[in-house]
Design an enzyme around this catalytic site. Structure first.
Site, PDB file in Angstrom:
ATOM      1  N   LYS A  64      36.877  38.157  46.497  1.00 25.31           N
ATOM      2  CA  LYS A  64      35.679  38.996  46.473  1.00 25.31           C
ATOM      3  C   LYS A  64      34.981  39.047  47.822  1.00 25.31           C
ATOM      4  O   LYS A  64      34.429  40.066  48.201  1.00 25.31           O
ATOM      5  CB  LYS A  64      34.694  38.502  45.411  1.00 25.31           C
ATOM      6  CG  LYS A  64      35.081  38.894  44.002  1.00 25.31           C
ATOM      7  CD  LYS A  64      33.870  38.871  43.108  1.00 25.31           C
ATOM      8  CE  LYS A  64      34.197  39.320  41.705  1.00 25.31           C
ATOM      9  NZ  LYS A  64      33.053  39.225  40.808  1.00 25.31           N
TER      10      LYS A  64
ATOM     11  N   LYS B 149      45.882  43.255  39.162  1.00 25.17           N
ATOM     12  CA  LYS B 149      45.147  43.155  37.887  1.00 25.17           C
ATOM     13  C   LYS B 149      44.395  44.457  37.601  1.00 25.17           C
ATOM     14  O   LYS B 149      43.871  45.083  38.528  1.00 25.17           O
ATOM     15  CB  LYS B 149      44.146  42.002  38.047  1.00 25.17           C
ATOM     16  CG  LYS B 149      43.459  41.561  36.798  1.00 25.17           C
ATOM     17  CD  LYS B 149      42.464  40.444  37.098  1.00 25.17           C
ATOM     18  CE  LYS B 149      41.218  40.963  37.786  1.00 25.17           C
ATOM     19  NZ  LYS B 149      40.113  40.009  37.854  1.00 25.17           N
TER      20      LYS B 149
ATOM     21  N   LYS C 170      37.713  46.773  36.971  1.00 27.23           N
ATOM     22  CA  LYS C 170      36.700  47.831  37.046  1.00 27.23           C
ATOM     23  C   LYS C 170      36.370  48.184  38.491  1.00 27.23           C
ATOM     24  O   LYS C 170      35.811  49.236  38.758  1.00 27.23           O
ATOM     25  CB  LYS C 170      35.451  47.471  36.249  1.00 27.23           C
ATOM     26  CG  LYS C 170      34.818  46.142  36.557  1.00 27.23           C
ATOM     27  CD  LYS C 170      33.763  45.778  35.500  1.00 27.23           C
ATOM     28  CE  LYS C 170      33.751  44.286  35.246  1.00 27.23           C
ATOM     29  NZ  LYS C 170      33.159  43.872  34.000  1.00 27.23           N
TER      30      LYS C 170
HETATM   31  P1  TYM Z   1      34.629  39.262  34.181  1.00 26.85           P
HETATM   32  O1  TYM Z   1      33.350  39.957  33.884  1.00 26.85           O
HETATM   33  O2  TYM Z   1      35.339  39.562  35.452  1.00 26.85           O
HETATM   34  O3  TYM Z   1      35.665  39.507  33.017  1.00 26.85           O
HETATM   35  C1  TYM Z   1      35.316  39.228  31.673  1.00 26.85           C
HETATM   36  C2  TYM Z   1      36.515  38.709  30.909  1.00 26.85           C
HETATM   37  O4  TYM Z   1      37.580  39.680  30.914  1.00 26.85           O
HETATM   38  C3  TYM Z   1      38.771  39.062  31.367  1.00 26.85           C
HETATM   39  N1  TYM Z   1      39.542  40.061  32.127  1.00 26.85           N
HETATM   40  C4  TYM Z   1      40.836  40.313  31.909  1.00 26.85           C
HETATM   41  N2  TYM Z   1      41.707  39.806  31.027  1.00 26.85           N
HETATM   42  C5  TYM Z   1      42.982  40.282  31.054  1.00 26.85           C
HETATM   43  N3  TYM Z   1      43.386  41.235  31.932  1.00 26.85           N
HETATM   44  C6  TYM Z   1      42.547  41.766  32.845  1.00 26.85           C
HETATM   45  N4  TYM Z   1      42.954  42.711  33.684  1.00 26.85           N
HETATM   46  C7  TYM Z   1      41.198  41.307  32.850  1.00 26.85           C
HETATM   47  N5  TYM Z   1      40.106  41.621  33.589  1.00 26.85           N
HETATM   48  C8  TYM Z   1      39.109  40.834  33.129  1.00 26.85           C
HETATM   49  C9  TYM Z   1      38.320  37.910  32.254  1.00 26.85           C
HETATM   50  O5  TYM Z   1      39.319  36.927  32.383  1.00 26.85           O
HETATM   51  C10 TYM Z   1      37.108  37.428  31.505  1.00 26.85           C
HETATM   52  O6  TYM Z   1      37.480  36.557  30.451  1.00 26.85           O
HETATM   53  N6  TYM Z   1      33.335  34.690  35.632  1.00 26.85           N
HETATM   54  C11 TYM Z   1      33.494  35.532  34.474  1.00 26.85           C
HETATM   55  C12 TYM Z   1      32.243  35.683  33.633  1.00 26.85           C
HETATM   56  C13 TYM Z   1      31.609  34.400  33.193  1.00 26.85           C
HETATM   57  C14 TYM Z   1      32.131  33.506  32.216  1.00 26.85           C
HETATM   58  C15 TYM Z   1      31.161  32.477  32.114  1.00 26.85           C
HETATM   59  C16 TYM Z   1      33.292  33.513  31.434  1.00 26.85           C
HETATM   60  C17 TYM Z   1      30.432  33.887  33.632  1.00 26.85           C
HETATM   61  N7  TYM Z   1      30.147  32.741  32.978  1.00 26.85           N
HETATM   62  C18 TYM Z   1      31.349  31.408  31.228  1.00 26.85           C
HETATM   63  C19 TYM Z   1      33.462  32.419  30.551  1.00 26.85           C
HETATM   64  C20 TYM Z   1      32.512  31.398  30.450  1.00 26.85           C
HETATM   65  C21 TYM Z   1      33.900  36.909  34.955  1.00 26.85           C
HETATM   66  O7  TYM Z   1      33.652  37.306  36.054  1.00 26.85           O
HETATM   67  O8  TYM Z   1      34.449  37.680  34.022  1.00 26.85           O
END
Ligand code: TYM
Length: 339
Positions: A119, A202, A205
Site C-alpha cells: 500500500k 488479487k 476495489k
Molecule cells: P479488506 O477491507 O481489505 O477486506 C475485507 C475482507 O475481504 C477479504 N478479501 C478477499 N478475499 C478473497 N479474495 C479477494 N480478492 C479478497 N479481497 C478482500 C479480506 O481478506 C478480508 O477478510 N485489514 C482488514 C480489515 C480488518 C479486519 C480487522 C479483518 C480490520 N480489522 C479485524 C479481520 C479482523 C482489511 O483490510 O480487509
C-alpha cells in the site's frame, strides 16, 4: 495458552473504503453469514472506518460507504438479531486498546507487513503513520472482544499472525493469561479471488480497471459482460483439480463457481470437465447473477432508509460496549493505569 476459558466468539471487519467486490463477498461476508448461522459462536462484524482513513477518504464518501457496507452485510444475511454489527469508531475501546498495542508491537514486526509495503508503494515516507500502525489497531479490534476465531481471506493471514504475536507478548510481558490465541479461519474455494483480467493479481476495489472485478452493485448485464470478457486460456476445462495447476485464470473462474454454488472444486470439475469456456462462462454468469442480484436489490432498498441503518448500528455499538468496556478496563488495570 489455553483457549478453553474464552467464549467462542467470532470477530471480523471490512474497510468502508469503496464498494464491495465479489472477493469481499466470497472471501469474507458469505463466510461471516455461515459462521453466524452455524450457531457455535457469538458473532461480531465491523465496518472498520478508522482503518479506512489510513489512506485519504473524502468525508461524504466515507459516510456513504460505511452505510452501504452495513447494507451489504445485512442484505447478504447478517442479521442484527443474531450478530452484533458495528462501526469501529462508534466503539471507542478499539482505538484505546489500539494505542496500548502500538506500545507492545515492535517497529521491526510492523515493517515486515507485506500489505504495508504494497500500500505504501515506493513512497513509504509519505504514507500516514496510521497505515504503518494499521495491524496494531486490527489486533485491538479482535482482542478487545477476546475473539477466538477470525474469518478472513488469504491476504489477511500475516496480520492475524501478528495479532497472535501481540497477544503473546502482552501476556508474557505482564505475566498474565489475558488475551486468547486467535484462530484464523481461512477456508473454502475462494480465499483468494483473483482479478478477471490477470490471474496473478488479487481482485481488488482499488484496481484501476473496473473490468478486473465484479462489484456487488453491478447489474446483471455488467456481471455477464465482465465474465464473458474475463481472461482465459484456449483449452477445455480439466476433470480434476490437478489440471488447473498452471492455469491461474481457469482456476479462478472454477473457484468462483464452486464458492457461489457451495460446492468443492472437485465437484464442479466432475460436472464441467471437458467444457470449453464458451459454455462454462455463460453458466458462471447465470449463477453469479442469480446469487448476487437479490443482494444488490436488497442493498438498494436498505439504502433508501439510512435512518434505519443508523439505528441498527447505534444499537450494535451499545451491545458491543457491554463486551469491550470490561475488557479494556481490565487491560488498563493490568498495565498499571488507575482504573
Ligand atoms: P479488506 O477491507 O481489505 O477486506 C475485507 C475482507 O475481504 C477479504 N478479501 C478477499 N478475499 C478473497 N479474495 C479477494 N480478492 C479478497 N479481497 C478482500 C479480506 O481478506 C478480508 O477478510 N485489514 C482488514 C480489515 C480488518 C479486519 C480487522 C479483518 C480490520 N480489522 C479485524 C479481520 C479482523 C482489511 O483490510 O480487509
Amino acid at each position: 495458552m489455553n483457549n478453553t476459558q474464552f467464549t467462542p466468539r467470532v470477530f471480523s471487519g471490512i474497510q468502508p473504503s469503496g464498494g464491495l467486490t465479489l472477493g469481499n463477498y466470497l472471501g469474507a461476508i458469505k463466510r461471516f453469514v455461515d459462521m453466524q448461522n452455524q450457531g457455535d459462536f457469538q458473532t461480531v462484524y465491523c465496518m472498520v472506518d478508522l482503518h479506512a482513513i489510513t489512506v485519504w477518504q473524502d468525508p461524504a464518501a466515507l459516510r456513504r460507504n460505511t452505510r452501504e457496507l452495513a447494507a451489504g452485510f445485512i442484505a447478504s444475511g447478517i442479521s442484527p438479531e443474531k450478530s452484533i454489527l458495528i462501526n469501529q469508531s462508534a466503539v471507542p475501546e478499539h482505538a484505546q486498546l489500539g494505542w496500548i498495542f502500538s506500545c507492545v508491537a515492535r517497529m521491526g514486526w510492523m515493517s515486515r507487513m507485506t500489505q504495508f509495503k504494497d500500500k505504501a508503494g515506493k513512497n513509504a515516507e509519505a504514507s500516514s503513520l496510521g497505515l504503518f500502525a494499521y495491524p496494531a489497531l486490527m489486533a485491538a479490534d479482535i482482542l478487545v472482544y477476546h475473539a477466538t476465531h477470525v474469518p478472513v481471506g488469504e491476504d489477511q493471514k500475516q496480520h492475524l499472525e501478528l495479532t497472535r504475536d501481540i497477544a503473546a507478548k502482552f501476556n508474557h510481558d505482564y505475566g498474565v493469561d489475558f488475551f486468547p490465541e486467535v484462530e484464523p479461519v481461512i477456508e473454502g474455494a475462494a480465499t483468494r479471488v483473483m482479478s478477471l483480467r490477470d490471474g496473478s493479481k488479487k481482485m481488488s476495489k482499488s484496481d484501476p480497471s473496473d473490468a478486473s472485478r465484479i462489484n456487488m452493485t453491478d447489474d446483471a448485464d455488467t456481471i455477464a459482460k465482465k465474465i464473458r470478457k474475463a481472461k482465459t486460456d484456449p483449452d477445455a476445462l480439466p476433470s480434476e483439480a490437478e489440471g488447473l495447476k498452471d492455469r491461474p485464470e481457469a482456476r479462478n473462474l472454477v473457484n468462483i463457481y464452486a464458492a457461489l454454488n457451495e460446492q468443492t472444486v472437485e465437484q464442479v470439475l466432475a460436472e464441467v470437465g471437458g467444457q470449453q469456456f464458451g459454455t462454462f462462462k455463460p453458466a458462471l454468469a447465470e449463477l453469479a447473477v442469480s446469487k448476487l442480484s437479490p443482494i444488490s436489490t436488497e442493498m438498494a432498498r436498505l439504502m433508501d432508509d439510512v435512518g434505519e441503518i443508523d439505528k441498527l448500528l447505534a444499537n450494535g455499538a451499545l451491545q458491543a460496549r457491554e463486551i469491550t468496556a470490561p475488557i479494556l478496563k481490565k487491560t488498563y488495570e493490568i498495565v498499571g493505569m488507575v482504573g
